[in-house]
Design a protein around this motif. Structure first.
Motif, PDB file in Angstrom:
ATOM      1  N   ASN A  77      29.873  43.701  49.959  1.00 33.57           N
ATOM      2  CA  ASN A  77      30.556  44.845  49.378  1.00 33.57           C
ATOM      3  C   ASN A  77      31.215  44.398  48.082  1.00 33.57           C
ATOM      4  O   ASN A  77      31.707  43.277  47.978  1.00 33.57           O
ATOM      5  N   LEU A  78      31.237  45.292  47.118  1.00 32.60           N
ATOM      6  CA  LEU A  78      31.806  44.968  45.820  1.00 32.60           C
ATOM      7  C   LEU A  78      32.538  46.202  45.322  1.00 32.60           C
ATOM      8  O   LEU A  78      31.994  47.306  45.340  1.00 32.60           O
ATOM      9  N   ALA A  79      33.778  46.010  44.884  1.00 33.85           N
ATOM     10  CA  ALA A  79      34.568  47.125  44.360  1.00 33.85           C
ATOM     11  C   ALA A  79      34.815  46.920  42.876  1.00 33.85           C
ATOM     12  O   ALA A  79      35.068  45.807  42.417  1.00 33.85           O
ATOM     13  N   LEU A  80      34.723  48.005  42.125  1.00 34.02           N
ATOM     14  CA  LEU A  80      35.037  47.987  40.696  1.00 34.02           C
ATOM     15  C   LEU A  80      36.411  48.599  40.509  1.00 34.02           C
ATOM     16  O   LEU A  80      36.636  49.758  40.844  1.00 34.02           O
ATOM     17  N   ARG A  81      37.340  47.788  39.980  1.00 31.59           N
ATOM     18  CA  ARG A  81      38.701  48.285  39.773  1.00 31.59           C
ATOM     19  C   ARG A  81      39.341  47.504  38.627  1.00 31.59           C
ATOM     20  O   ARG A  81      38.776  46.528  38.125  1.00 31.59           O
ATOM     21  N   TYR A  82      40.517  47.942  38.206  1.00 30.31           N
ATOM     22  CA  TYR A  82      41.290  47.165  37.240  1.00 30.31           C
ATOM     23  C   TYR A  82      41.905  45.962  37.949  1.00 30.31           C
ATOM     24  O   TYR A  82      42.473  46.087  39.036  1.00 30.31           O
ATOM     25  N   VAL A  83      41.803  44.799  37.318  1.00 28.65           N
ATOM     26  CA  VAL A  83      42.342  43.565  37.879  1.00 28.65           C
ATOM     27  C   VAL A  83      43.132  42.854  36.785  1.00 28.65           C
ATOM     28  O   VAL A  83      42.700  42.793  35.626  1.00 28.65           O
ATOM     29  N   ASP A  84      44.302  42.337  37.131  1.00 30.43           N
ATOM     30  CA  ASP A  84      45.153  41.620  36.183  1.00 30.43           C
ATOM     31  C   ASP A  84      44.829  40.129  36.193  1.00 30.43           C
ATOM     32  O   ASP A  84      44.535  39.549  37.238  1.00 30.43           O
ATOM     33  N   GLY A  85      44.913  39.519  35.032  1.00 27.48           N
ATOM     34  CA  GLY A  85      44.699  38.080  34.908  1.00 27.48           C
ATOM     35  C   GLY A  85      45.270  37.572  33.602  1.00 27.48           C
ATOM     36  O   GLY A  85      45.974  38.296  32.888  1.00 27.48           O
TER      37      GLY A  85
END
Length: 773
Positions: A77-85
């Motif tokens: 499973n793979l989710a596309l979302r905003y991620v902080d780094g």
């Protein structure tokens, strides 16, 4: 994830869970990859399926039982979302608050578990997971778009009343950059030989925000093992999403032995057979049977994040005395003469600009940005674990959009390793990446190492190509074998390239991508310790790993001639096999600029071009530009008419390079007047062109590519590129396009359909009368 090693665990169908793409099983004791790659997608081992792991997976798994993994081999499973780094900004010292930029990027994300089943926080979580599969697998990817809907986006800038901008409506022309497309997406498994229909490698569908969709890729048993990748591919959003980091490594691993027939190779083998990975570094190089090739997998990305001016900041500048004419527009990219910058507290993003939706990814944007190419999500990262004389397999993937990489490996000789680290830690005093060229020239001053190229675009080369520089255009992949001849520190360099070789049409200054510390050799090295050591190790590996004696002797004889025919999956396309012709011409016309593809018509003209562009048009979703016959074998002729060079990519079936012709003026043309009027070039006169794809060519863009198989190739103006391909196995709709992805988004793409012949010179009628998407 520093210090951890992530491996693939494969489970019988009955024991599979609905594991997430980032669900990992950490095992520091193994050393399959020594380059600290992104997180490796994997099933959980049975012994790791504790209560914690099961609870975590079940809580995150889709509620629909149809998304479970029943009957499939490999499920993620793979989710596309905003991620902080955070990303290192080499313009400033590491201790400076501006030495690292906070970023919020669209990213492929999921659940990461350690060996106990507990969730693990990941640095740089926007780096996509590595996927590993095998020929014959069914690969199911449940993909969820968790981004905001276009109408819920808050854009940089403000309207005439000073209110935040909202994304409303869509442009009439679907080739016009628009905020409405930025969060619409889909998935492309770049280079895989799989069906383009339905829920397989179908880039003509859209996964909207809030939608979950399961892709199912049936990998054929005879699929080549090799280096591939996956990335977003929805028309209108491909460039900003890939520039945000939406790309990942996809490896197909195989263990098929080559089988020798009466007249040649009846069944080619997998290159992995003679390039086995180590089970552990200790003792791995003692004795012939212990020959191993540690791997480094590098994903090169140009993450084009920017920070933008807010209303409060613009008002503060005005209050501080900045003249109105010098005030930036609200929502404009923060930039000065040295490139884009972010102030303390800013968050860099890839978002549509208020005046130009593609202001971060369009022409000239990457050179202007001053940003640096990342390797596996790290800027100028130190790589670990290298030892002189150990032959390493480097899998190189250009997953970026707007840069030509001239890869070289140079030893630190103009200073010490400490000098290099100190300079990198100090930054360049606020200067752009161009300032790094001086450090590379002064410190990384050793002669470039020879790289031994064994595969291109995931497909084994028929002949081994050796040289110090490797040109990587967007979407290119190369597998190279590297041996460090002595201990020391080595720089991974993006060497300067000439404007004619660069997709940005400008001089590409030297940059530092990363560096390695190399320990002393375990044992005396063969010959020069470089190429000699590589070839000696290959010979030892063939002797140890090829089971059939006759095949072993044949491979050793080919290897002595610098050939790898036993591992080339696709057979050569002979002249008599060709049953049809296609032509492709790329052009950019305007202003207003139009990104178009047409066909080529030979002509005899007096302006330095032996061919003309006809029928050029921008992409139209409902138009099928090419309907091609299943079972056909065709020769394609390509060139570029405007806008510099364009990386041509076609989905599904790879192509073999027949020749690359560089046109030259007639002998009577005055010196230096090539391309001028009255310097005629006749396409029917062999004296007016030369093939630059042979092994002795001095044109680095094409040298040694004759006979090689690829899926992406840079097409230069003034050249006529001839490719051959077979339309095998799969019917359906897909695309060809320029892999400068903003060019694709703005119309430099065509629809292609492989149809079933009707036996009467045409096609099965339903396949030509009805669109399949």
């Amino acid at each position: 994830m520093s210090g951890d090693r992530f491996i693939v665990s494969r489970l019988p169908t009955a024991t599979l869970l609905a594991a997430f793409a980032c669900s990992l099983w950490a095992d520091p004791g193994r050393a399959q990859d020594i380059a600290e790659p992104p997180p490796r997608a994997a099933m959980l081992r049975p012994e790791a399926e504790g209560a914690g792991a099961r609870a975590a997976l079940e809580s995150a798994a889709p509620s629909d039982a149809g998304d479970r993994c029943a009957g499939a081999d490999v499920c993620y499973n793979l989710a596309l979302r905003y991620v902080d780094g955070r990303l290192r900004n080499p313009a400033f010292a590491e201790t400076d608050p501006r030495g690292y930029d906070d970023v919020r990027l669209r990213a492929y994300a999921g659940l990461v578990l350690d060996e106990t089943g507990a969730p693990v926080a990941q640095p740089n979580a926007y780096v996509a997971p590595v996927v590993e599969i095998a020929p014959g697998d069914t690969f199911r990817l449940t993909f969820e778009n968790a981004l905001p809907r276009p109408q819920d986006m808050v854009l940089p800038g403000e309207d005439a009343n000073g209110n935040p901008l909202r994304c409303t409506g869509a442009p009439e022309d679907h080739n016009e950059p628009s905020c409405a497309n930025f969060n619409l997406t889909n998935m492309h498994t770049h280079g895989l030989w799989v069906s383009p229909q339905g829920n397989s490698d179908n880039v003509l569908l859209t996964v909207n925000p809030g939608i979950r969709f399961t892709y199912e890729y049936n990998i054929p048993n005879d699929h080549p093992a090799g280096t591939f990748w996956y990335h977003a591919h929805r028309h209108g959003s491909t460039a900003p999403q890939v520039s945000s980091g939406m790309a990942g490594i996809l490896l197909i691993r195989g263990d098929r032995q080559p089988r020798l027939g009466a007249t040649g190779w009846a069944a080619p083998g997998d290159l992995d057979v003679i390039l086995p990975r180590p089970e552990g570094l200790a003792g791995a190089y003692d004795g012939t049977a212990g020959v191993r090739f540690p791997e480094r997998t590098f994903l090169f990305q140009q993450i084009a994040y920017a920070c933008r001016w807010t209303r409060a900041e613009v008002d503060a500048l005005a209050a501080g005395g900045t003249p109105a004419a010098d005030l930036p527009a609200v929502g404009a990219i923060k930039a000065d003469a040295d490139g884009w910058f972010c102030d303390e507290g800013d968050v860099g993003m890839v978002e549509p600009g208020p005046g130009n939706a593609f202001d971060q990814v369009g022409f000239g944007s990457w050179p202007r940005s001053g940003r640096h190419t990342a390797i596996n999500g790290e800027i100028q990262k130190q790589q670990q674990g290298a030892v002189a004389g150990r032959v390493e397999r480097w899998r190189l993937i250009h997953g970026g959009v707007r840069e030509t990489i001239g890869l070289e490996i140079r030893k630190v000789e103009g200073g010490t390793a400490e000098d290099l680290r100190a300079r990198l830690a100090e930054g360049t005093g606020g200067k752009s990446r161009d300032a790094m060229a001086g450090t590379v020239a002064q410190v990384c001053s050793g002669a470039p190492l020879d790289l031994v190229r064994v595969a291109t675009d995931g497909l084994t080369r028929p002949d081994i190509r050796t040289g110090p520089e490797l040109l990587l255009q967007p979407a290119y992949r190369e597998d190279v074998l590297v041996s460090f001849p002595s201990a020391g520190t080595y720089c991974i360099v993006d060497a300067a390239t000439a404007p004619g070789s660069d997709i940005n049409l400008n001089d590409n200054d030297t940059a530092l991508l990363g560096f390695l510390d190399v320990a002393p050799a375990d044992a005396p090295l063969a010959g020069d310790g470089g190429v000699d050591q590589v070839m000696a190790m290959l010979q030892r590996s063939v002797e140890a790993r090829i089971e059939d004696p006759a095949a072993r002797e044949a491979i050793l004889a080919e290897l002595a001639e610098g050939r790898l025919d036993a591992f080339v999956k696709h057979r050569d396309i002979a002249d008599q096999e060709v049953s049809g012709q296609q032509t492709v011409g790329f052009t950019i016309q305007g202003p207003p600029f139009a990104f178009m593809i047409g066909r080529i018509a030979p002509t005899h003209v007096d302006n330095g071009a032996p061919f003309a562009l006809v029928g050029a048009a921008s992409y139209e979703a409902t138009r099928f530009d090419r309907i091609l016959p299943l079972g056909g074998v065709e020769e394609w002729t390509l060139t570029s008419f405007g806008g510099g060079g364009h990386p041509f990519h076609i989905h599904v079936n790879p192509f073999q390079i027949a020749e690359v012709l560089k046109y030259q003026p007639d002998a009577g043309c005055p010196t230096g007047a090539a391309g001028a009027r009255h310097c005629e070039i006749d396409p029917n006169d062999p004296a007016t062109y030369v093939d630059v794809s042979g092994p002795d060519s001095d044109e680095p863009q094409y040298a040694g590519l004759k006979g090689a198989w690829k899926d992406t190739l840079f097409i230069l103006p003034g050249h006529l590129v001839k490719l051959r391909t077979r339309y095998e196995r799969y019917i359906g709709d897909f695309v060809l396009h320029c892999h400068i992805l903003d060019h694709e988004d703005e119309g430099m793409m065509q629809n292609v359909r492989i149809a079933i012949p009707d036996g009467r010179g045409g096609f099965d009628r339903p396949m030509t009368e009805h669109a399949m998407h």
